[in-house]
Design a protein around this motif. Structure first.
Motif, short mmCIF file in Angstrom:
data_model
loop_
_atom_site.label_atom_id
_atom_site.label_comp_id
_atom_site.label_asym_id
_atom_site.label_seq_id
_atom_site.Cartn_x
_atom_site.Cartn_y
_atom_site.Cartn_z
N GLY A 1 -12.07 3.72 -1.39
CA GLY A 1 -10.86 2.98 -1.09
C GLY A 1 -10.53 1.96 -2.17
O GLY A 1 -9.36 1.78 -2.55
N THR A 2 -11.56 1.30 -2.70
CA THR A 2 -11.35 0.35 -3.79
C THR A 2 -10.83 1.06 -5.03
O THR A 2 -9.90 0.57 -5.70
CB THR A 2 -12.66 -0.38 -4.11
OG1 THR A 2 -13.13 -1.03 -2.93
CG2 THR A 2 -12.48 -1.39 -5.21
N LEU A 3 -11.39 2.20 -5.35
CA LEU A 3 -10.95 2.97 -6.51
C LEU A 3 -9.50 3.43 -6.35
O LEU A 3 -8.69 3.29 -7.28
CB LEU A 3 -11.87 4.17 -6.72
CG LEU A 3 -11.57 5.04 -7.93
CD1 LEU A 3 -11.78 4.26 -9.22
CD2 LEU A 3 -12.44 6.28 -7.91
N GLY B 1 -7.22 2.08 -4.41
CA GLY B 1 -6.39 0.87 -4.47
C GLY B 1 -6.19 0.38 -5.88
O GLY B 1 -5.10 -0.07 -6.25
N TYR B 2 -7.22 0.47 -6.70
CA TYR B 2 -7.11 0.06 -8.11
C TYR B 2 -6.14 0.97 -8.87
O TYR B 2 -5.33 0.51 -9.66
CB TYR B 2 -8.49 0.09 -8.76
CG TYR B 2 -8.47 -0.35 -10.20
CD1 TYR B 2 -8.36 -1.70 -10.53
CD2 TYR B 2 -8.56 0.57 -11.22
CE1 TYR B 2 -8.33 -2.12 -11.85
CE2 TYR B 2 -8.54 0.18 -12.55
CZ TYR B 2 -8.42 -1.16 -12.86
OH TYR B 2 -8.39 -1.56 -14.16
N SER C 1 -19.76 4.09 0.62
CA SER C 1 -19.04 5.09 -0.18
C SER C 1 -17.56 5.10 0.16
O SER C 1 -16.71 5.18 -0.75
CB SER C 1 -19.63 6.48 0.05
OG SER C 1 -20.98 6.50 -0.32
N ARG D 1 -2.41 0.27 -7.58
CA ARG D 1 -2.07 -1.15 -7.41
C ARG D 1 -0.66 -1.50 -7.85
O ARG D 1 -0.11 -2.50 -7.44
CB ARG D 1 -3.09 -2.02 -8.12
CG ARG D 1 -3.04 -1.96 -9.61
CD ARG D 1 -4.11 -2.83 -10.23
NE ARG D 1 -4.05 -2.80 -11.67
CZ ARG D 1 -4.70 -1.99 -12.44
NH1 ARG D 1 -5.51 -1.09 -11.89
NH2 ARG D 1 -4.57 -2.02 -13.74
N SER E 1 -0.97 -4.66 3.82
CA SER E 1 -1.52 -5.89 4.38
C SER E 1 -1.16 -6.03 5.86
O SER E 1 -1.97 -6.48 6.66
CB SER E 1 -1.05 -7.11 3.60
OG SER E 1 0.36 -7.25 3.69
N MET F 1 -15.82 2.61 1.33
CA MET F 1 -15.24 1.39 0.79
C MET F 1 -15.06 1.50 -0.72
O MET F 1 -14.04 1.05 -1.27
CB MET F 1 -16.13 0.19 1.15
CG MET F 1 -15.42 -1.11 0.99
SD MET F 1 -16.23 -2.55 1.70
CE MET F 1 -17.92 -2.16 1.82
N ALA F 2 -16.01 2.08 -1.41
CA ALA F 2 -15.91 2.24 -2.86
C ALA F 2 -14.74 3.17 -3.22
O ALA F 2 -13.99 2.90 -4.16
CB ALA F 2 -17.22 2.76 -3.43
#
Length: 92
Positions: free
Chosen positions: A11-13, A15-16, A6, A19, A28, A8-9
């Motif tokens: 964080g991906t959202l 980040g998207y 959850s 972006r 990085s 990670m998901a």
């Protein structure tokens, strides 16, 4: 496990969504620092574990055997693929 997936998901959202922001270029570098810190902490925990340290030669032997067999198998597979698909001048 569900908590980590959850996080990670989420964080991906995030980040998207973010972006296109210019400030994310520093992420990085931060990731590299965090990964190095995690590897250092992993090394500390392995070094502090007496069971692992006392059986270190056994683990190293097993790792060496697995590495050698993996490299040998990958090399043979790469040679076969090269000879079957990429060899020039076979007259086909």
């Amino acid at each position: 496990m569900f908590i980590f997936i959850s996080i990670m998901a989420v964080g991906t959202l995030i980040g998207y969504i973010l972006r296109r922001k210019k400030d994310l270029s520093k992420v990085s570098t931060l990731i590299q620092i965090v990964v190095c810190l995690l590897l250092f902490i992993l090394g500390l925990s392995v070094g502090a574990n007496k069971l692992i340290i006392s059986n270190l030669t056994y683990y190293c032997e097993q790792a060496a055997i697995i590495s050698i067999l993996s490299l040998t198998g990958s090399s043979i597979a790469a040679m076969l693929v090269f000879n079957i698909f990429f060899k020039k001048g076979t007259g086909k």
